[in-house]
Design an enzyme around this catalytic site. Structure first.
Site, PDB file in Angstrom:
ATOM      1  N   GLU A 179      -7.722  -9.477  -3.177  1.00  0.00           N
ATOM      2  CA  GLU A 179      -8.235  -9.764  -4.509  1.00  0.00           C
ATOM      3  C   GLU A 179      -9.229 -10.917  -4.483  1.00  0.00           C
ATOM      4  O   GLU A 179     -10.218 -10.914  -5.225  1.00  0.00           O
ATOM      5  CB  GLU A 179      -7.064 -10.053  -5.450  1.00  0.00           C
ATOM      6  CG  GLU A 179      -6.263  -8.788  -5.756  1.00  0.00           C
ATOM      7  CD  GLU A 179      -4.952  -9.035  -6.457  1.00  0.00           C
ATOM      8  OE1 GLU A 179      -4.656  -8.365  -7.457  1.00  0.00           O
ATOM      9  OE2 GLU A 179      -4.185  -9.912  -5.989  1.00  0.00           O
ATOM     10  N   GLY A 182      -3.161 -10.808  -2.717  1.00  0.00           N
ATOM     11  CA  GLY A 182      -4.069 -11.797  -3.284  1.00  0.00           C
ATOM     12  C   GLY A 182      -5.251 -12.109  -2.391  1.00  0.00           C
ATOM     13  O   GLY A 182      -6.303 -12.530  -2.869  1.00  0.00           O
ATOM     14  N   ALA A 231      -0.258 -13.518  -1.680  1.00  0.00           N
ATOM     15  CA  ALA A 231       0.296 -14.624  -2.447  1.00  0.00           C
ATOM     16  C   ALA A 231       1.537 -15.140  -1.727  1.00  0.00           C
ATOM     17  O   ALA A 231       2.086 -14.483  -0.841  1.00  0.00           O
ATOM     18  CB  ALA A 231       0.642 -14.172  -3.860  1.00  0.00           C
ATOM     19  N   GLU A 241       1.597  -4.645  -2.976  1.00  0.00           N
ATOM     20  CA  GLU A 241       2.489  -5.190  -4.005  1.00  0.00           C
ATOM     21  C   GLU A 241       3.621  -4.253  -4.402  1.00  0.00           C
ATOM     22  O   GLU A 241       4.728  -4.698  -4.742  1.00  0.00           O
ATOM     23  CB  GLU A 241       1.670  -5.582  -5.243  1.00  0.00           C
ATOM     24  CG  GLU A 241       0.908  -6.882  -5.116  1.00  0.00           C
ATOM     25  CD  GLU A 241      -0.447  -6.742  -4.419  1.00  0.00           C
ATOM     26  OE1 GLU A 241      -1.205  -7.706  -4.403  1.00  0.00           O
ATOM     27  OE2 GLU A 241      -0.730  -5.627  -3.901  1.00  0.00           O
TER      28      GLU A 241
END
Length: 265
Positions: free
Chosen positions: A121, A118, A72, A141
């Protein structure tokens, strides 16, 4: 003219090859990191694909050779303050991933470099993952004081088991392509992941479209329930297949020793 030419995207590139669409996340200066604009455009493309019958398979990849998606956008994340803002950010990302995971057509992630946070993911939201030999996977993270919020804590354990998933999430270590293959995180490792993803997609596209969609639904619904109820779902999906013209065509072609011509009906 393809169906995507009437749309303008800033962070994405979409190419259509017959029934196959290839979506490239193209923020190479930021290693294709998922910012708000990219997530919004991903949601828009997902809606377009879901509503258009001429697309029967989707490949997602990253622009350049360094990254699939490196995570992200940390600059945007750093601006979050408070429980509510964090929760809303996670829900927004989860919605995008859920939209991809819920597509009725096969989806393949062609992972050409870093797939972190992300990015992993996003790959997990696809049905099949093809990795370059130089690909690296991770959920880092916790090094930022966060946890995976776009589905990683739920999809990764379901795919590779809780122990392996917790190892990756708690250590924040990166997994190379060969280890990812051995643990079942990816399906294939290839010198050219996009080319291999196309080969896999073409194999899928030879099959009955409704059956492909119902296979996905049966697996998705079965994973969220008991074996007994999952078998009921499987029987329901099997019955729905039998009611299609594609079933008649497939069995007739087999008995006649000819190639089936499926219409998705």
């Amino acid at each position: 003219m393809t169906m995507f030419e009437e749309y303008e995207f800033t962070t994405l590139q979409i190419d259509q090859h017959g029934a196959l669409a290839v979506l490239t996340i193209n923020r190479q200066s930021a290693l294709n990191a998922l910012n708000g604009e990219t997530l919004s455009e991903l949601a828009q493309v997902t809606d377009i694909v879901a509503e258009n019958a001429e697309i029967s398979a989707l490949i997602i990849t990253g622009g350049g050779e360094k990254a699939f998606v490196a995570g992200a956008d940390i600059g945007e994340l750093s601006q979050l303050e408070g429980v509510f803002a964090g929760r809303e950010m996670a829900l927004a990302g989860q919605d995008v991933m859920h939209g991809i995971a819920s597509l009725p057509i096969p989806t393949i992630a062609a992972v050409n470099g870093y797939a972190l946070g992300g990015g992993l993911e996003l790959a997990l939201a696809c049905d099949v993952r093809v990795a370059a030999r130089t690909a690296r996977f991770g959920l880092p993270e916790v090094t930022l004081g966060l946890l995976p919020g776009f589905g990683g804590t739920q999809r990764l354990p379901r795919l590779i088991g809780a122990g392996r998933a917790l190892d990756m999430m708690l250590t924040a270590r990166q997994v190379l392509a060969d280890e990812a293959l051995s643990m079942g995180l990816v399906n294939y490792v290839a010198d050219n992941p996009l080319e291999k993803a196309r080969e896999v997609a073409e194999l899928m596209l030879k099959n009955a479209p409704i059956a492909l969609s119902l296979v996905k639904e049966a697996v998705r619904r079965g994973l969220d329930t008991t074996l007994e109820l999952g078998l009921e779902v499987e029987a329901d999906m099997f019955g729905m297949c039998v009611a299609t013209l594609d079933f008649k065509e497939g069995t007739s072609a087999f008995l006649a020793k000819r190639k089936a011509s499926f219409k998705g009906e």
